[in-house]
Design a protein around this motif. Structure first.
Motif: not given
Length: 136
Positions: A3-11, A17-21
């Protein structure tokens, strides 16, 4: 699950995961009978792929201005309508701006390379590495 939340460091690592997928889907897209490849080959998907850059540029201002206009928020029907407007404007931009510029740029590049080759070739015919001087 992931799961990705507002606190997930992105990028960051979370972007792997989404890039490799996406890379795996693209890499296996040509495999016969591959559902992902069949989906990506669908005419609607190829159309969206063709206009994707224009759609990327156009949809944000539309959504931002609409969000500023509708104070209470935009319901589902409004969001679908805004996306349809975005797709229509993106197609028009792709058709009447992107393609003509791309064709002009490509033909201008070809003419420039051809002129350069011709000038260099003309100079060599006369024993020079540069074209002969024009008469003054």
């Amino acid at each position: 699950g992931v799961t990705y939340t507002d606190t997930t460091p992105f990028p960051g690592v979370a972007a792997l995961l989404p890039c490799v997928g996406a890379a795996l889907i693209i890499a296996t897209g040509d495999a016969a009978g591959n559902p992902a490849g069949q989906l990506l080959a669908h005419p609607v998907m190829t159309f969206l792929g063709r206009i994707s850059y224009s759609l990327y540029l156009i949809h944000w201002p539309i959504l931002v201005f609409a969000g500023a206009y509708w104070i209470g928020g935009i319901d589902l029907a409004g969001r679908v309508g805004l996306m349809l407007v975005s797709v229509i404007l993106a197609y028009l931009s792709w058709r009447f701006v992107e393609n003509p510029v791309r064709r002009f740029s490509s033909s201008a590049h070809s003419r420039a390379v051809g002129s350069l080759f011709s000038a260099k070739h003309t100079g060599r015919q006369h024993g020079r590495s540069t074209p002969p001087p024009s008469p003054a």
